[in-house]
Design an enzyme around this catalytic site. Structure first.
Site, PDB file in Angstrom:
ATOM      1  N   GLU A  79       0.976  -1.257  -0.058  1.00 20.08           N
ATOM      2  CA  GLU A  79      -0.060   0.030   0.035  1.00 20.08           C
ATOM      3  C   GLU A  79       0.811   1.240  -0.014  1.00 20.08           C
ATOM      4  O   GLU A  79       2.085   1.167   0.439  1.00 20.08           O
ATOM      5  CB  GLU A  79      -0.642   0.127   1.230  1.00 20.08           C
ATOM      6  N   ARG A 110      -2.339   9.499  11.073  1.00 19.61           N
ATOM      7  CA  ARG A 110      -3.183   8.363  11.424  1.00 19.61           C
ATOM      8  C   ARG A 110      -4.321   8.534  12.181  1.00 19.61           C
ATOM      9  O   ARG A 110      -4.330   9.366  13.318  1.00 19.61           O
ATOM     10  CB  ARG A 110      -2.270   7.156  12.268  1.00 19.61           C
ATOM     11  N   GLU A 138      -5.272   6.872   6.983  1.00 15.66           N
ATOM     12  CA  GLU A 138      -4.296   7.974   7.232  1.00 15.66           C
ATOM     13  C   GLU A 138      -4.950   9.086   6.413  1.00 15.66           C
ATOM     14  O   GLU A 138      -5.631   9.105   5.483  1.00 15.66           O
ATOM     15  CB  GLU A 138      -3.114   7.805   6.496  1.00 15.66           C
ATOM     16  N   ARG A 144      -2.906   9.106  16.920  1.00 12.16           N
ATOM     17  CA  ARG A 144      -1.989   8.056  17.128  1.00 12.16           C
ATOM     18  C   ARG A 144      -1.611   8.161  18.663  1.00 12.16           C
ATOM     19  O   ARG A 144      -1.269   7.115  19.103  1.00 12.16           O
ATOM     20  CB  ARG A 144      -0.907   8.242  16.227  1.00 12.16           C
ATOM     21  N   LYS A 198       7.483  -1.242   6.798  1.00 10.76           N
ATOM     22  CA  LYS A 198       7.600  -0.347   5.755  1.00 10.76           C
ATOM     23  C   LYS A 198       8.791  -0.208   4.997  1.00 10.76           C
ATOM     24  O   LYS A 198       9.803  -0.629   5.261  1.00 10.76           O
ATOM     25  CB  LYS A 198       7.583   1.138   6.845  1.00 10.76           C
ATOM     26  N   PHE A 240      -7.591   1.995   5.445  1.00  9.53           N
ATOM     27  CA  PHE A 240      -6.816   0.702   5.293  1.00  9.53           C
ATOM     28  C   PHE A 240      -7.285  -0.479   6.288  1.00  9.53           C
ATOM     29  O   PHE A 240      -6.822  -1.645   5.880  1.00  9.53           O
ATOM     30  CB  PHE A 240      -5.245   0.829   5.145  1.00  9.53           C
ATOM     31  N   LYS A 282       2.559   4.515   1.452  1.00 10.73           N
ATOM     32  CA  LYS A 282       2.742   4.837   2.955  1.00 10.73           C
ATOM     33  C   LYS A 282       2.529   6.460   2.873  1.00 10.73           C
ATOM     34  O   LYS A 282       3.640   7.332   2.654  1.00 10.73           O
ATOM     35  CB  LYS A 282       4.159   4.303   3.398  1.00 10.73           C
TER      36      LYS A 282
HETATM   37  P1  AMP Z   1       6.149   5.144  11.253  1.00  9.72           P
HETATM   38  O1  AMP Z   1       5.542   6.071  11.644  1.00  9.72           O
HETATM   39  O2  AMP Z   1       7.479   5.547  10.261  1.00  9.72           O
HETATM   40  O3  AMP Z   1       6.476   3.893  11.917  1.00  9.72           O
HETATM   41  O4  AMP Z   1       5.176   4.486  10.114  1.00  9.72           O
HETATM   42  C1  AMP Z   1       3.779   3.962  10.628  1.00  9.72           C
HETATM   43  C2  AMP Z   1       2.778   5.101  10.122  1.00  9.72           C
HETATM   44  O5  AMP Z   1       2.722   5.172   8.693  1.00  9.72           O
HETATM   45  C3  AMP Z   1       1.428   4.885  10.513  1.00  9.72           C
HETATM   46  O6  AMP Z   1       1.298   5.058  11.950  1.00  9.72           O
HETATM   47  C4  AMP Z   1       0.529   5.475   9.698  1.00  9.72           C
HETATM   48  O7  AMP Z   1       0.359   6.870  10.173  1.00  9.72           O
HETATM   49  C5  AMP Z   1       1.272   5.642   8.398  1.00  9.72           C
HETATM   50  N1  AMP Z   1       0.867   5.164   7.255  1.00  9.72           N
HETATM   51  C6  AMP Z   1       0.736   5.793   6.006  1.00  9.72           C
HETATM   52  N2  AMP Z   1       0.075   4.960   5.166  1.00  9.72           N
HETATM   53  C7  AMP Z   1      -0.328   3.788   5.819  1.00  9.72           C
HETATM   54  C8  AMP Z   1      -0.901   2.598   5.355  1.00  9.72           C
HETATM   55  N3  AMP Z   1      -1.165   2.379   4.097  1.00  9.72           N
HETATM   56  N4  AMP Z   1      -0.972   1.685   6.283  1.00  9.72           N
HETATM   57  C9  AMP Z   1      -0.513   1.700   7.654  1.00  9.72           C
HETATM   58  N5  AMP Z   1       0.033   2.943   8.112  1.00  9.72           N
HETATM   59  C10 AMP Z   1       0.276   3.734   7.210  1.00  9.72           C
END
Ligand code: AMP
Length: 568
Positions: free
Chosen positions: A250, A257, A303, A273, A423, A342, A252
């Site tokens: 998907e 969130r 998101e 979040r 990710k 999502f 990112k």
């Molecule tokens: P990180 O903050 O780098 O750990 O990445 C996780 C965050 O990416 C999540 O908390 C979401 O806010 C964001 N995110 C963006 N797109 C998505 C997606 N398709 N699925 C899940 N999280 C996503």
């Protein structure tokens, strides 16, 4: 229970900086607490009177608190102000004034935890014109019934400055030791706390129904669930190893969130979040969800991103302007948003968190009627590397951070950075750099162009196992002049006299100023190296400030384990 018993514990905790000793003291104390007070004490120890997501605001002005202190101690308001100026802390001011209380002012009976809690709620409920005076009167009635030390903590609680250094996991661990006798059960408690992030409910359930009760804790509409997080890997091959076969990829998105809850009556609440309620910030989103998502009662995630009038994605900074309490209607017009949905966690009486992702997204697809403002996250389901690469490039072109890779068979791991989501970001391709979300724990005064502000910030990662913050770098680059200038304004409210509890720093790295671990910053670093100067034994090299992560709490920062795993 007599509040003074809790005060005696706070007096001990205040002198301690080791997380372990804190847990020992708290767990011993919890064993003596009557069941009906357990939840109240759990909240109070965190400086709260309800769970965080309920956002109960006491709303007292410092001036009103000082007024109540003056009245209780029968001294002039001017005198109290002077002491406040000297001590800089409302708690110490109260203790000092009331220490000298004339003998005639004996406490009016004993203050119980129950009464304290009830009256603090009354303070929160009192609003409108003249409310500051009414709040001060309620506070006065509390201060009259407690010791000078008790007054110290009450005044700090009403102003939100308790700062005992106790985190929610410290309370959860202590409950676990007190009620189950074993740390081993910590995992079970943690799982329950991830699904129900309310220390009061956890404490009450544990006291009334024991571990069996905790095992049964499940999704409850209206109560946020700690959000599932994603792992990171260095090489794409690792993803294939962790998730063989077909995977979901998907976009990112670089937004915020959101977890949306719709109850049976049709009320929709939105949580960030950090699990704060953001419903009032996004009245437009509430309306879109009402119209575009079917289901009587649900919990879904997505998101939220800012878009322009043509639906084109806008940068994160644009969305941040929607983070406001005032002029909301004006900004709804100015900065339209879109939610990219999502996940599905609950629908019409059934919890989906233990279901496979494949089933959750398939069900979600059926619920959503797409529009400009409500869409599903871009998704492909494949095991074809070429297809994934094309998708990745397309997402980057759209302005996304990269892609999220999800295990189709994986369950929803609440509050966990498990291997069901990984990710894959643009930083990983070609370069060795990566971003980290670090907690600011100290400041070093600046020189030259940076005099009058901080020249560098001491940053830490979170050691989840030990529930402490360990320094990993000094951050000095990446900020514009304006950002540097506003640093004291942003940080100084978290300034504390001595090293806060649960913060671990080597002597060589001691900063000029300590900050309570509150502010999270995203930092890009080129390498991780061994370092004898940092608490973790590892340091991030060439750290560069990217942005503030206001959506993250200190305990949601990058963990020391993640950094250690990256080195491995
Ligand atoms: P990180 O903050 O780098 O750990 O990445 C996780 C965050 O990416 C999540 O908390 C979401 O806010 C964001 N995110 C963006 N797109 C998505 C997606 N398709 N699925 C899940 N999280 C996503």
């Amino acid at each position: 229970m007599d509040f003074q018993k809790l005060v005696d514990v706070y007096e001990q905790l205040e002198k301690i900086s080791s997380g372990n000793t804190m847990r020992e003291i708290l767990s011993e104390f919890f064993k003596t607490v009557p069941k009906e007070d357990l939840a109240l004490i759990s909240y109070l120890t965190l400086g709260q009177i309800a769970s965080e997501y309920e956002s109960v605001v006491l709303g007292m002005a410092e001036k009103s608190v000082l007024k109540a202190i003056a009245k209780t101690g029968a001294v002039s308001e001017q005198k109290v102000k002077e002491i406040m100026q000297k001590t800089g802390d409302v708690g110490l001011t109260a203790a000092q004034v009331l220490q000298k209380k004339p003998q005639t002012l004996v406490p009016l009976g004993k203050l119980t935890i129950h009464e304290l809690f009830e009256k603090l709620h009354k303070i929160a409920e009192t609003t409108g014109s003249g409310s500051q005076d009414q709040k001060a009167n309620i506070l006065l009635s509390l201060l009259q019934k407690t010791s000078p030390e008790g007054a110290k903590y009450i005044c700090r609680i009403v102003l939100g400055t308790l700062r005992m250094g106790v985190g929610d996991m410290t309370v959860i661990d202590s409950l676990s030791i007190a009620y189950t006798g074993e740390k081993k059960n910590k995992e079970l408690l943690e799982r329950a706390y991830n699904i129900c992030p309310d220390v009061g409910v956890i404490a009450e359930t544990l006291a009334a129904k024991g571990l069996k009760g905790l095992e049964k804790i499940d999704v409850h509409v209206g109560r946020p669930i700690k959000m599932m997080l994603a792992q990171r890997v260095k090489e794409w091959e690792e993803i294939q190893k962790k998730m063989p076969g077909k995977i979901a990829c998907e976009g990112k998105y670089d937004g915020e969130r959101i977890q949306a809850h719709r109850d049976k009556k049709g009320n929709i609440s939105l949580f960030s979040r950090r699990l704060d309620s953001v419903t009032d910030q996004f009245p437009d989103l509430v309306q879109y969800l009402e119209k575009q998502v079917s289901g009587k009662e649900y919990v879904i995630e997505g998101e939220v991103v800012a878009i322009d009038e043509n639906g084109k994605l806008q940068p994160f900074q644009v969305l941040m302007q929607r983070r406001r309490k005032h002029d909301v209607a004006e900004y709804v017009k100015k900065i339209p948003v879109q939610i990219k949905l999502f996940d599905l966690l609950y629908l019409d009486g059934k919890s989906y968190i233990d279901e496979a992702y494949e089933k959750r997204t398939a069900m979600l697809k059926k619920m959503v009627k797409k529009s400009k403002h409500v869409v599903l996250a871009d998704q492909i389901i494949t095991d074809d590397l070429g297809e994934i690469n094309t998708f990745f490039k397309a997402m980057l072109k759209d302005g996304d951070e990269g892609i999220m890779v999800k295990n189709l068979q994986g369950e929803y791991q609440a509050g966990t950075r498990g291997w069901n989501w990984i990710k894959w970001k643009k930083e990983y391709v070609g370069e060795l750099s990566d971003t980290f979300d670090l907690v600011v724990i100290g400041g070093l005064y600046g020189k030259g162009r940076r005099s009058g502000t901080y020249g560098a910030l001491l940053c830490a990662a979170y050691n989840k196992k030990k529930d402490q913050f360990e320094s990993v770098c000094k951050l000095g680059t990446g900020m514009t002049d304006e950002m540097l200038e506003e640093l004291p304004k942003r940080l100084d409210k978290y300034k504390v006299e001595k090293k806060p509890a649960r913060v671990v720093v080597k002597k060589e790295m001691e900063p000029d100023v300590w900050f309570e671990p509150k502010i999270v910053v995203e930092v890009l670093a080129a390498e991780i190296t061994k370092s004898p100067f940092h608490a973790l034994g590892l340091a991030l090299r060439f750290p560069r400030f990217i942005k503030y992560r206001e959506d993250k709490k200190a305990e949601q920062a990058t963990t020391t384990k993640e950094i250690e795993d990256m080195v491995k």
